[in-house]
Design a protein around this motif. Sequence first.
Motif, short mmCIF file in Angstrom:
data_model
loop_
_atom_site.label_atom_id
_atom_site.label_comp_id
_atom_site.label_asym_id
_atom_site.label_seq_id
_atom_site.Cartn_x
_atom_site.Cartn_y
_atom_site.Cartn_z
N ARG A 220 0.85 -1.19 0.00
CA ARG A 220 0.00 0.00 0.00
C ARG A 220 0.89 1.25 0.00
NH1 ARG A 220 -3.81 0.50 4.93
NH2 ARG A 220 -1.90 1.06 6.02
N THR A 221 0.63 2.12 -0.96
CA THR A 221 1.38 3.37 -1.08
C THR A 221 0.42 4.53 -0.94
OG1 THR A 221 2.91 2.30 -2.62
CG2 THR A 221 2.97 4.70 -2.49
N ILE A 222 0.70 5.43 -0.02
CA ILE A 222 -0.12 6.62 0.20
C ILE A 222 0.63 7.82 -0.33
CG2 ILE A 222 -1.24 8.06 1.94
CD1 ILE A 222 -1.59 5.61 3.65
N SER A 223 -0.05 8.63 -1.14
CA SER A 223 0.58 9.79 -1.76
C SER A 223 1.06 10.76 -0.69
CB SER A 223 -0.41 10.48 -2.70
OG SER A 223 0.12 11.71 -3.15
N ASN A 224 2.18 11.44 -1.00
CA ASN A 224 2.70 12.47 -0.11
C ASN A 224 2.00 13.81 -0.32
OD1 ASN A 224 4.65 10.81 1.12
ND2 ASN A 224 6.06 11.12 -0.60
N ASP A 230 -5.89 12.78 -6.91
CA ASP A 230 -7.21 12.19 -7.01
C ASP A 230 -7.25 10.75 -6.52
OD1 ASP A 230 -8.22 14.52 -8.04
OD2 ASP A 230 -7.84 13.94 -10.13
N ASN A 231 -6.10 10.12 -6.45
CA ASN A 231 -6.04 8.73 -6.00
C ASN A 231 -4.91 8.60 -4.97
OD1 ASN A 231 -6.59 6.03 -5.82
ND2 ASN A 231 -5.34 5.47 -7.59
N PRO A 232 -5.14 9.07 -3.74
CA PRO A 232 -4.05 9.15 -2.77
C PRO A 232 -3.51 7.80 -2.32
CG PRO A 232 -6.16 9.59 -1.71
CD PRO A 232 -6.42 9.53 -3.17
N THR A 233 -4.29 6.75 -2.44
CA THR A 233 -3.87 5.43 -1.98
C THR A 233 -3.87 4.44 -3.14
OG1 THR A 233 -4.80 5.86 0.21
CG2 THR A 233 -4.28 3.58 -0.34
N THR A 234 -2.77 3.72 -3.32
CA THR A 234 -2.70 2.69 -4.35
C THR A 234 -2.28 1.38 -3.70
OG1 THR A 234 -0.40 3.25 -4.87
CG2 THR A 234 -2.13 4.31 -6.18
N ILE A 235 -2.79 0.28 -4.23
CA ILE A 235 -2.45 -1.06 -3.76
C ILE A 235 -1.83 -1.84 -4.92
CG2 ILE A 235 -3.31 -3.23 -2.79
CD1 ILE A 235 -3.62 -0.96 -0.85
N THR A 236 -0.69 -2.47 -4.66
CA THR A 236 -0.05 -3.31 -5.66
C THR A 236 0.07 -4.72 -5.11
OG1 THR A 236 1.26 -1.41 -6.42
CG2 THR A 236 1.96 -3.59 -7.17
N ASP A 254 -10.05 6.09 -3.76
CA ASP A 254 -9.78 7.49 -4.06
C ASP A 254 -10.16 8.44 -2.93
OD1 ASP A 254 -12.42 6.87 -4.40
OD2 ASP A 254 -12.74 8.26 -6.07
N ASP A 255 -10.95 8.01 -1.97
CA ASP A 255 -11.36 8.93 -0.91
C ASP A 255 -11.18 8.35 0.49
OD1 ASP A 255 -13.32 7.04 -1.01
OD2 ASP A 255 -15.01 8.44 -0.98
N ILE A 256 -10.40 7.28 0.63
CA ILE A 256 -10.17 6.67 1.95
C ILE A 256 -8.70 6.82 2.34
CG2 ILE A 256 -10.12 4.52 3.26
CD1 ILE A 256 -12.91 5.54 2.86
N ILE A 257 -8.48 7.44 3.48
CA ILE A 257 -7.15 7.52 4.05
C ILE A 257 -7.15 6.68 5.33
CG2 ILE A 257 -5.35 9.00 5.01
CD1 ILE A 257 -5.81 9.43 2.07
#
Length: 298
Positions: A220-224, A230-236, A254-257
């Motif tokens: 899980r990568t959270i944008s700085n 628009d997509n602060p969290t990505t899952i690989t 896109d809207d969950i932190i």
Amino acid sequence: LEPTTTLEPTTTLEPTTTTPAPIDCVEGDWSDWNDCTKTCGGGKQTRTRTVDTAAQHGGLACSSLVEEQDCNTHICPIIRLDKLESNEYITLKRIIQNNINFTITTINGGSESREDILNTVNTDASNRITAKRNTDGKLLDMHKNLTMSFWIKINSSEKRQTLINIAYGGEGTLTWQKEGYMRFHFGSAGKNDIPYGWSQSQSPKLMDYKGTYIHLTMVRTISNNDDNDDNPTTITWYVNGVSQTEDTSSWRLDDIIPSESPNDIIFGTGYAGKLKGSMHDVRIYDKALTSEQVMRVK
């Protein structure tokens, strides 16, 4: 009188001096590398060799008899579980209380038999799971960048199963879906509640590995820059070290932190049911590993 015979002077022979030939040093074979000084994070290891023949009479001197190299340079996890057997689940305490770091619960014929493992009492059991903690005994934060990596064998896929359970509305919970793919929930509630989002790896290959071990990784990568992304969290997802970016789906990323919860970490059971299988070499990192780092962990 006869003439006197004159004797010729005797020739004196000079002694002969023999100079020994030079003998070069001959080294023996290298020993095996010794154990690394660290299990992760970058250590050192050495190997040695002895002299079979010493240099003499000006021969070439011996070269180095000791060599050193870097080892175990991969990043250290904040939590590592050696193994989880099919008849148990393990609870890692969020905060150490009464000197209890974690507990192991064994399941016998449907009934549970709890055994508390204390760090100061049972060293062998304590080595089964390690966790970095703050000075107050609390686990490090896991609601930001996160990687979960492990070997897993699923024996039965008839029902949903919980692999790693923290909070589906907090740091996250990892489940095996009965359709044969992995799903990771996380949310901003800080507990098992809404709102939450999820990502899942839909690779049909996962079903093909039923009954055998495969290596799975979730990153899980959270944008700085959350305000402008628009997509602060990505899952690989990775299956046996191979990225599954082309075969994934998600909901509300896109809207969950994710936020922090007070929950313990449970391996092998949770809200989606008991794991019907086993896990080995479970590692949790408070960082988003790169694809190269994922391969090194595998």
